[in-house]
Scaffold this motif. Sequence first.
Motif, PDB file in Angstrom:
ATOM      1  N   ASP A   3     -38.408  37.320 -72.621  1.00 20.10           N
ATOM      2  CA  ASP A   3     -37.380  36.567 -71.897  1.00 20.10           C
ATOM      3  C   ASP A   3     -36.109  37.391 -71.708  1.00 20.10           C
ATOM      4  O   ASP A   3     -35.500  37.383 -70.636  1.00 20.10           O
ATOM      5  CB  ASP A   3     -37.058  35.280 -72.653  1.00 20.10           C
ATOM      6  N   LEU A   4     -35.692  38.096 -72.766  1.00 20.18           N
ATOM      7  CA  LEU A   4     -34.470  38.881 -72.674  1.00 20.18           C
ATOM      8  C   LEU A   4     -34.617  39.995 -71.647  1.00 20.18           C
ATOM      9  O   LEU A   4     -33.713  40.242 -70.841  1.00 20.18           O
ATOM     10  CB  LEU A   4     -34.110  39.473 -74.040  1.00 20.18           C
ATOM     11  N   ASN A   5     -35.763  40.663 -71.659  1.00 21.99           N
ATOM     12  CA  ASN A   5     -35.995  41.722 -70.689  1.00 21.99           C
ATOM     13  C   ASN A   5     -35.976  41.172 -69.261  1.00 21.99           C
ATOM     14  O   ASN A   5     -35.408  41.781 -68.353  1.00 21.99           O
ATOM     15  CB  ASN A   5     -37.330  42.408 -70.962  1.00 21.99           C
ATOM     16  N   GLN A   6     -36.587  40.005 -69.048  1.00 22.71           N
ATOM     17  CA  GLN A   6     -36.606  39.399 -67.720  1.00 22.71           C
ATOM     18  C   GLN A   6     -35.193  39.036 -67.269  1.00 22.71           C
ATOM     19  O   GLN A   6     -34.831  39.221 -66.099  1.00 22.71           O
ATOM     20  CB  GLN A   6     -37.488  38.148 -67.719  1.00 22.71           C
ATOM     21  N   GLN A   7     -34.382  38.541 -68.204  1.00 22.91           N
ATOM     22  CA  GLN A   7     -33.000  38.204 -67.870  1.00 22.91           C
ATOM     23  C   GLN A   7     -32.227  39.433 -67.420  1.00 22.91           C
ATOM     24  O   GLN A   7     -31.492  39.400 -66.425  1.00 22.91           O
ATOM     25  CB  GLN A   7     -32.312  37.571 -69.080  1.00 22.91           C
ATOM     26  N   MET A   8     -32.388  40.523 -68.167  1.00 21.58           N
ATOM     27  CA  MET A   8     -31.675  41.746 -67.821  1.00 21.58           C
ATOM     28  C   MET A   8     -32.197  42.331 -66.504  1.00 21.58           C
ATOM     29  O   MET A   8     -31.430  42.837 -65.688  1.00 21.58           O
ATOM     30  CB  MET A   8     -31.814  42.781 -68.941  1.00 21.58           C
ATOM     31  N   LEU A   9     -33.489  42.229 -66.302  1.00 19.33           N
ATOM     32  CA  LEU A   9     -34.080  42.741 -65.073  1.00 19.33           C
ATOM     33  C   LEU A   9     -33.552  41.986 -63.862  1.00 19.33           C
ATOM     34  O   LEU A   9     -33.219  42.584 -62.831  1.00 19.33           O
ATOM     35  CB  LEU A   9     -35.605  42.631 -65.140  1.00 19.33           C
ATOM     36  N   ASP A  10     -33.447  40.665 -63.985  1.00 16.12           N
ATOM     37  CA  ASP A  10     -32.928  39.854 -62.880  1.00 16.12           C
ATOM     38  C   ASP A  10     -31.454  40.146 -62.623  1.00 16.12           C
ATOM     39  O   ASP A  10     -31.012  40.226 -61.472  1.00 16.12           O
ATOM     40  CB  ASP A  10     -33.107  38.354 -63.199  1.00 16.12           C
ATOM     41  N   LYS A  11     -30.693  40.314 -63.709  1.00 14.71           N
ATOM     42  CA  LYS A  11     -29.250  40.519 -63.568  1.00 14.71           C
ATOM     43  C   LYS A  11     -28.911  41.887 -62.989  1.00 14.71           C
ATOM     44  O   LYS A  11     -27.990  42.018 -62.176  1.00 14.71           O
ATOM     45  CB  LYS A  11     -28.580  40.345 -64.928  1.00 14.71           C
ATOM     46  N   TYR A  12     -29.656  42.900 -63.413  1.00 12.25           N
ATOM     47  CA  TYR A  12     -29.298  44.259 -63.025  1.00 12.25           C
ATOM     48  C   TYR A  12     -30.305  44.892 -62.066  1.00 12.25           C
ATOM     49  O   TYR A  12     -30.405  46.106 -61.975  1.00 12.25           O
ATOM     50  CB  TYR A  12     -29.183  45.144 -64.279  1.00 12.25           C
ATOM     51  N   ARG A  13     -31.056  44.094 -61.359  1.00 10.68           N
ATOM     52  CA  ARG A  13     -32.063  44.616 -60.446  1.00 10.68           C
ATOM     53  C   ARG A  13     -31.444  45.660 -59.514  1.00 10.68           C
ATOM     54  O   ARG A  13     -30.402  45.440 -58.906  1.00 10.68           O
ATOM     55  CB  ARG A  13     -32.697  43.488 -59.634  1.00 10.68           C
ATOM     56  N   ASN A  14     -32.103  46.818 -59.440  1.00  8.23           N
ATOM     57  CA  ASN A  14     -31.664  47.923 -58.580  1.00  8.23           C
ATOM     58  C   ASN A  14     -30.351  48.563 -59.028  1.00  8.23           C
ATOM     59  O   ASN A  14     -29.732  49.298 -58.261  1.00  8.23           O
ATOM     60  CB  ASN A  14     -31.535  47.475 -57.112  1.00  8.23           C
ATOM     61  N   ASN A  15     -29.925  48.286 -60.255  1.00  7.78           N
ATOM     62  CA  ASN A  15     -28.709  48.936 -60.737  1.00  7.78           C
ATOM     63  C   ASN A  15     -28.841  49.206 -62.236  1.00  7.78           C
ATOM     64  O   ASN A  15     -28.112  48.646 -63.057  1.00  7.78           O
ATOM     65  CB  ASN A  15     -27.477  48.081 -60.469  1.00  7.78           C
ATOM     66  N   PHE A  16     -29.782  50.074 -62.579  1.00  5.75           N
ATOM     67  CA  PHE A  16     -30.050  50.391 -63.977  1.00  5.75           C
ATOM     68  C   PHE A  16     -28.869  51.105 -64.618  1.00  5.75           C
ATOM     69  O   PHE A  16     -28.584  50.910 -65.807  1.00  5.75           O
ATOM     70  CB  PHE A  16     -31.315  51.235 -64.072  1.00  5.75           C
ATOM     71  N   LEU A  17     -28.152  51.920 -63.856  1.00  7.27           N
ATOM     72  CA  LEU A  17     -27.004  52.630 -64.406  1.00  7.27           C
ATOM     73  C   LEU A  17     -25.962  51.637 -64.915  1.00  7.27           C
ATOM     74  O   LEU A  17     -25.429  51.798 -66.017  1.00  7.27           O
ATOM     75  CB  LEU A  17     -26.377  53.548 -63.352  1.00  7.27           C
ATOM     76  N   ARG A  18     -25.665  50.610 -64.163  1.00  9.11           N
ATOM     77  CA  ARG A  18     -24.679  49.618 -64.596  1.00  9.11           C
ATOM     78  C   ARG A  18     -25.174  48.883 -65.841  1.00  9.11           C
ATOM     79  O   ARG A  18     -24.395  48.563 -66.739  1.00  9.11           O
ATOM     80  CB  ARG A  18     -24.387  48.629 -63.468  1.00  9.11           C
ATOM     81  N   GLU A  19     -26.475  48.605 -65.905  1.00  5.99           N
ATOM     82  CA  GLU A  19     -27.051  47.965 -67.088  1.00  5.99           C
ATOM     83  C   GLU A  19     -26.842  48.829 -68.324  1.00  5.99           C
ATOM     84  O   GLU A  19     -26.432  48.338 -69.384  1.00  5.99           O
ATOM     85  CB  GLU A  19     -28.549  47.715 -66.868  1.00  5.99           C
ATOM     86  N   VAL A  20     -27.105  50.126 -68.195  1.00  2.00           N
ATOM     87  CA  VAL A  20     -26.921  51.046 -69.319  1.00  2.00           C
ATOM     88  C   VAL A  20     -25.443  51.128 -69.705  1.00  2.00           C
ATOM     89  O   VAL A  20     -25.096  51.134 -70.894  1.00  2.00           O
ATOM     90  CB  VAL A  20     -27.468  52.447 -68.961  1.00  2.00           C
ATOM     91  N   GLU A  21     -24.566  51.181 -68.725  1.00  3.98           N
ATOM     92  CA  GLU A  21     -23.131  51.260 -69.010  1.00  3.98           C
ATOM     93  C   GLU A  21     -22.647  50.042 -69.790  1.00  3.98           C
ATOM     94  O   GLU A  21     -21.787  50.163 -70.668  1.00  3.98           O
ATOM     95  CB  GLU A  21     -22.352  51.383 -67.700  1.00  3.98           C
ATOM     96  N   GLU A  22     -23.203  48.870 -69.507  1.00  3.79           N
ATOM     97  CA  GLU A  22     -22.733  47.642 -70.130  1.00  3.79           C
ATOM     98  C   GLU A  22     -23.452  47.305 -71.435  1.00  3.79           C
ATOM     99  O   GLU A  22     -22.871  46.661 -72.306  1.00  3.79           O
ATOM    100  CB  GLU A  22     -22.890  46.470 -69.157  1.00  3.79           C
ATOM    101  N   LYS A  23     -24.714  47.731 -71.572  1.00  4.51           N
ATOM    102  CA  LYS A  23     -25.526  47.266 -72.692  1.00  4.51           C
ATOM    103  C   LYS A  23     -25.865  48.328 -73.731  1.00  4.51           C
ATOM    104  O   LYS A  23     -26.329  47.996 -74.821  1.00  4.51           O
ATOM    105  CB  LYS A  23     -26.841  46.672 -72.155  1.00  4.51           C
ATOM    106  N   VAL A  24     -25.680  49.592 -73.406  1.00  2.65           N
ATOM    107  CA  VAL A  24     -26.073  50.680 -74.312  1.00  2.65           C
ATOM    108  C   VAL A  24     -24.828  51.345 -74.882  1.00  2.65           C
ATOM    109  O   VAL A  24     -23.870  51.615 -74.147  1.00  2.65           O
ATOM    110  CB  VAL A  24     -26.944  51.716 -73.573  1.00  2.65           C
ATOM    111  N   ASP A  25     -24.830  51.607 -76.178  1.00  6.40           N
ATOM    112  CA  ASP A  25     -23.698  52.282 -76.815  1.00  6.40           C
ATOM    113  C   ASP A  25     -23.391  53.602 -76.110  1.00  6.40           C
ATOM    114  O   ASP A  25     -24.277  54.443 -75.937  1.00  6.40           O
ATOM    115  CB  ASP A  25     -24.000  52.560 -78.291  1.00  6.40           C
ATOM    116  N   ASP A  26     -22.132  53.766 -75.697  1.00  4.59           N
ATOM    117  CA  ASP A  26     -21.650  54.963 -74.998  1.00  4.59           C
ATOM    118  C   ASP A  26     -22.372  55.199 -73.670  1.00  4.59           C
ATOM    119  O   ASP A  26     -22.345  56.305 -73.129  1.00  4.59           O
ATOM    120  CB  ASP A  26     -21.776  56.214 -75.881  1.00  4.59           C
TER     121      ASP A  26
END
Length: 214
Positions: A3-26
Amino acid sequence: MGDLNQQMLDKYRNNFLREVEEKVDDGDWVKMCMQCGVCAGSCTFGPDWEHTPQKIFMMIRAGKREEVLSSHSMWLCTSCYNCMVRCPRELPITHIMHGLASYAHRLGLAPKDQPTRDFSLIFWENCTKTGRVNELRMTISVYFREGFMSGVKKMWTLRNIGRGLFFAKRLNPLELFVSHGCKDKDGLRRALKKADEIEARRRGYEVQPRGYSS
């Protein structure tokens, strides 16, 4: 798909860089990589990487989400910090690699049966029960994670090391039954639970049960 992966996939579809910037340390440093390759050339495991750090960063910017998060590469990092010391732009590469590994695990995308991941989980479960590592129980858990016969073979192969640890009083067979611990185990568990809640709130996750009970 979790479920969590699906949520993130829907929220950041086509913008993996922004997902990494917001969710990954540094993760906000990824865009600063200039693809010089110094990190790959400095890494002691360089030839063994499926994707070297600068390639991981390029793949993130290219939106290759599944390839990055399901990769074994981040789990090979030994925290030697050679890449960080030599990076001309001073990127916290080691921190990003560990952050990506942790994020992939949280989403359920980390490769299964990955030795480093398995060891990390075994270590965490071991040390958070009492506040101190029970070396004997942890060793047995690591050795026997692939089955009984595999564990017996590993113990026999390393029997001389075990004997040395025993005579050096670094290995106590009684630890298998009664584990030593810190003075305030309940306080430690409360602190860890609170840290989880703070991190989840900061990153926008749901708090995951960690099993801090004895």
